[in-house]
Design a protein around this motif. Structure first.
Motif, PDB file in Angstrom:
ATOM      1  N   LEU A 134       0.928  -1.226  -0.068  1.00 36.73           N
ATOM      2  CA  LEU A 134      -0.019  -0.003  -0.084  1.00 36.73           C
ATOM      3  C   LEU A 134       0.731   1.265   0.040  1.00 36.73           C
ATOM      4  CD1 LEU A 134      -2.801   1.348   0.163  1.00 36.73           C
ATOM      5  CD2 LEU A 134      -2.632   0.985   2.748  1.00 36.73           C
ATOM      6  N   LEU A 154      -9.004   4.027   1.193  1.00 33.72           N
ATOM      7  CA  LEU A 154      -8.951   2.637   0.687  1.00 33.72           C
ATOM      8  C   LEU A 154     -10.632   2.335   0.232  1.00 33.72           C
ATOM      9  CD1 LEU A 154      -6.667   0.960   3.216  1.00 33.72           C
ATOM     10  CD2 LEU A 154      -6.061   2.543   1.471  1.00 33.72           C
ATOM     11  N   MET A 157     -12.975  -0.496   1.734  1.00 32.94           N
ATOM     12  CA  MET A 157     -13.509  -0.278   3.029  1.00 32.94           C
ATOM     13  C   MET A 157     -14.820   1.073   2.868  1.00 32.94           C
ATOM     14  SD  MET A 157     -11.980  -1.918   5.052  1.00 32.94           S
ATOM     15  CE  MET A 157     -11.756  -1.490   6.959  1.00 32.94           C
ATOM     16  N   TYR A 194      -5.179  -5.602  11.248  1.00 31.54           N
ATOM     17  CA  TYR A 194      -4.952  -4.237  10.764  1.00 31.54           C
ATOM     18  C   TYR A 194      -3.702  -3.460  11.234  1.00 31.54           C
ATOM     19  CZ  TYR A 194     -10.148  -5.506  10.393  1.00 31.54           C
ATOM     20  OH  TYR A 194     -11.169  -5.963   9.969  1.00 31.54           O
ATOM     21  N   GLY A 195      -3.847  -1.988  10.871  1.00 31.97           N
ATOM     22  CA  GLY A 195      -2.821  -0.962  11.452  1.00 31.97           C
ATOM     23  C   GLY A 195      -3.900  -0.556  12.642  1.00 31.97           C
ATOM     24  N   GLU A 214       1.653  -1.876  12.132  1.00 31.76           N
ATOM     25  CA  GLU A 214       0.758  -2.640  11.094  1.00 31.76           C
ATOM     26  C   GLU A 214       0.713  -3.914  11.456  1.00 31.76           C
ATOM     27  OE1 GLU A 214      -0.854  -1.164   8.746  1.00 31.76           O
ATOM     28  OE2 GLU A 214      -1.566  -3.106   7.676  1.00 31.76           O
ATOM     29  N   LYS A 215      -0.361  -4.544  11.651  1.00 32.98           N
ATOM     30  CA  LYS A 215      -0.568  -5.873  11.941  1.00 32.98           C
ATOM     31  C   LYS A 215       0.275  -6.578  13.342  1.00 32.98           C
ATOM     32  CE  LYS A 215      -2.668  -6.760   7.382  1.00 32.98           C
ATOM     33  NZ  LYS A 215      -2.269  -5.467   6.488  1.00 32.98           N
ATOM     34  N   PHE A 226      -8.556   0.381  15.270  1.00 28.29           N
ATOM     35  CA  PHE A 226      -7.690   0.067  14.052  1.00 28.29           C
ATOM     36  C   PHE A 226      -8.036   1.065  13.038  1.00 28.29           C
ATOM     37  CE2 PHE A 226     -10.596  -1.123  10.715  1.00 28.29           C
ATOM     38  CZ  PHE A 226     -11.980  -1.106  11.249  1.00 28.29           C
ATOM     39  N   ILE A 227      -7.011   1.289  12.317  1.00 24.94           N
ATOM     40  CA  ILE A 227      -7.076   2.048  11.097  1.00 24.94           C
ATOM     41  C   ILE A 227      -7.863   1.631   9.956  1.00 24.94           C
ATOM     42  CG2 ILE A 227      -5.411   3.311   9.359  1.00 24.94           C
ATOM     43  CD1 ILE A 227      -2.886   2.745  11.193  1.00 24.94           C
ATOM     44  N   TYR A 231      -7.652   8.573   5.557  1.00 30.05           N
ATOM     45  CA  TYR A 231      -6.264   9.408   5.985  1.00 30.05           C
ATOM     46  C   TYR A 231      -6.499  10.642   5.298  1.00 30.05           C
ATOM     47  CZ  TYR A 231      -4.662   4.385   6.013  1.00 30.05           C
ATOM     48  OH  TYR A 231      -4.541   2.808   5.970  1.00 30.05           O
ATOM     49  N   GLN A 253       4.934  -0.504   3.644  1.00 33.48           N
ATOM     50  CA  GLN A 253       3.445  -0.228   4.644  1.00 33.48           C
ATOM     51  C   GLN A 253       3.446   1.353   4.530  1.00 33.48           C
ATOM     52  OE1 GLN A 253       1.182  -2.252   4.928  1.00 33.48           O
ATOM     53  NE2 GLN A 253       2.214  -4.549   4.995  1.00 33.48           N
ATOM     54  N   THR A 255       1.596   2.558   6.974  1.00 37.77           N
ATOM     55  CA  THR A 255       1.689   2.645   8.471  1.00 37.77           C
ATOM     56  C   THR A 255       2.965   2.897   9.024  1.00 37.77           C
ATOM     57  OG1 THR A 255      -0.189   1.227   8.561  1.00 37.77           O
ATOM     58  CG2 THR A 255       0.792   1.650  10.771  1.00 37.77           C
TER      59      THR A 255
HETATM   60  C1  G1P Z   1      -4.679  -1.876   4.938  1.00 38.54           C
HETATM   61  C2  G1P Z   1      -3.711  -0.701   6.144  1.00 38.54           C
HETATM   62  C3  G1P Z   1      -4.063  -1.270   7.255  1.00 38.54           C
HETATM   63  C4  G1P Z   1      -5.538  -0.963   7.653  1.00 38.54           C
HETATM   64  C5  G1P Z   1      -6.479  -1.740   6.490  1.00 38.54           C
HETATM   65  C6  G1P Z   1      -7.699  -1.373   6.547  1.00 38.54           C
HETATM   66  O1  G1P Z   1      -4.220  -3.096   5.347  1.00 38.54           O
HETATM   67  O2  G1P Z   1      -2.350  -1.327   5.852  1.00 38.54           O
HETATM   68  O3  G1P Z   1      -3.424  -0.250   8.442  1.00 38.54           O
HETATM   69  O4  G1P Z   1      -5.974  -0.910   8.891  1.00 38.54           O
HETATM   70  O5  G1P Z   1      -5.810  -1.381   5.423  1.00 38.54           O
HETATM   71  O6  G1P Z   1      -8.636  -2.261   5.679  1.00 38.54           O
HETATM   72  P1  G1P Z   1      -4.554  -4.406   4.150  1.00 38.54           P
HETATM   73  O7  G1P Z   1      -6.196  -4.554   4.313  1.00 38.54           O
HETATM   74  O8  G1P Z   1      -4.035  -3.853   2.799  1.00 38.54           O
HETATM   75  O9  G1P Z   1      -3.812  -5.437   4.581  1.00 38.54           O
END
Ligand code: G1P
Length: 317
Positions: A134, A154, A157, A194-195, A214-215, A226-227, A231, A253, A255
């Motif tokens: 990302l 993103l 979401m 998640y982050g 992150e994770k 969680f993020i 942003y 990442q 994050t």
């Molecule tokens: C990404 C971000 C993560 C966030 C998440 C939300 O992760 O890196 O910090 O919490 O989206 O969906 P990914 O879903 O790409 O693993």
């Protein structure tokens, strides 16, 4: 996990990176990373990008674009990949379709199409040539964003909220400046997906972020916030991302880059209280379809009956 791992502890970058808080620049541009393969939705995503799968009658990507537009965004930057050209077509005029609709006096359909069309020159498309993470996808938008703050959404979401998550974040940003991350509570045992942020002092409309990871490994998350995929970031993030450092999962990442930026600039968290559907998963995508369909007046009544019938027929395990 040691606290040093996720907390903002050291200053590593020179002074010129420091944000001048007196000068809060408006957030005009939004970046949408849409290069992902969507393997969880195969075979549907073999020739159709996952962002074009529909929630009721709109593709997933359109929800994020509408949320951004409602928040005052004027330029929409898509970081695409191979086989994603149809996203570009979706945000363009479809001449033949519009002629046909006009000939048939389908004015409602024409208005609907017009209402979701960005104005000429308001979209940009660039490609992430390799799936390096990302952070790398965001870095690919650096020249188009330039030297100004930007929103990052993103599209997987999908948010359901009267005000719009990004609109609330812009409100907070107009008070605080700096960088803003939207967060939500999640069950502690889910934090490793998640982050996750570490929370500091409360401020009007949000809180200071003092760290992020992150994770995190199960049992090590600094909070259960969680993020959630929205942003507002300052352009200095691109300088950090240009280091191409790999983090969790061997990927670049966002994050990790934000954690470094948090040593130099202010980061605030916004607590989103609407509903978020993770449409990168089949469960989230299907739930989003039901939830958005139930918010359509003309669908809700019949759908409620149909869903009840199905649920009555299905034997619980
Ligand atoms: C990404 C971000 C993560 C966030 C998440 C939300 O992760 O890196 O910090 O919490 O989206 O969906 P990914 O879903 O790409 O693993």
């Amino acid at each position: 996990m040691t606290k040093e791992f996720y907390s903002c502890t050291q200053t590593i970058y020179p002074d010129e990176f420091l944000l001048k808080m007196t000068n809060i620049k408006p957030v005009r541009k939004a970046v949408f990373p849409v290069a992902g393969l969507g393997t969880r939705f195969l075979p549907a995503t073999k020739s159709v990008p996952k962002e074009m799968l529909t929630i009721v009658d709109k593709p997933v990507i359109q929800y994020a674009v509408e949320e951004a537009r409602a928040a005052g965004i004027e330029h929409f930057v898509f970081v695409t990949g191979r086989n994603k050209a149809v996203i570009e077509d979706h945000f363009d005029i479809q001449v033949e379709l519009e002629l046909t609709l006009r000939e048939r006096d389908k004015h409602d359909a024409l208005d609907l199409l017009a209402s979701s069309l960005p104005k000429a020159g308001q979209t940009s498309f660039t490609r992430q040539q390799s799936p390096l993470g990302l952070g790398h996808a965001v870095w690919c938008a650096r020249d188009i964003v330039g030297d100004e703050p930007f929103a990052l959404l993103l599209p997987d979401m999908v948010m359901q909220d009267k005000k719009g998550c990004l609109s609330s974040m812009v409100e907070l940003y107009n008070n605080t400046g700096g960088n803003i991350i939207a967060t939500e509570e999640v069950a502690w045992e889910e934090t490793h997906k998640y982050g996750v942020v570490e929370t500091g002092k409360e401020v009007d409309g949000g809180f200071e972020i003092t760290g992020m990871v992150e994770k995190p490994k199960p049992g090590t998350a600094p909070s259960n916030l969680f993020i959630n995929g929205r942003y507002i970031l300052q352009p200095e993030i691109f300088d950090i991302l240009s280091g191409h450092e790999k983090g969790a999962g061997g990927e670049i990442q966002i994050t990790d880059a934000m954690l470094k930026l948090a040593n130099l600039q202010e980061f605030y968290g916004f607590r989103f209280t609407g509903r978020t559907f993770d449409c990168g998963s089949r469960e989230g995508f299907i739930t989003a379809n039901v939830a958005f369909a139930m918010s359509h007046e003309e669908l809700a009544k019949d759908l409620r009956t149909e869903l009840k019938n199905i649920l009555d027929e299905v034997q619980p395990e």
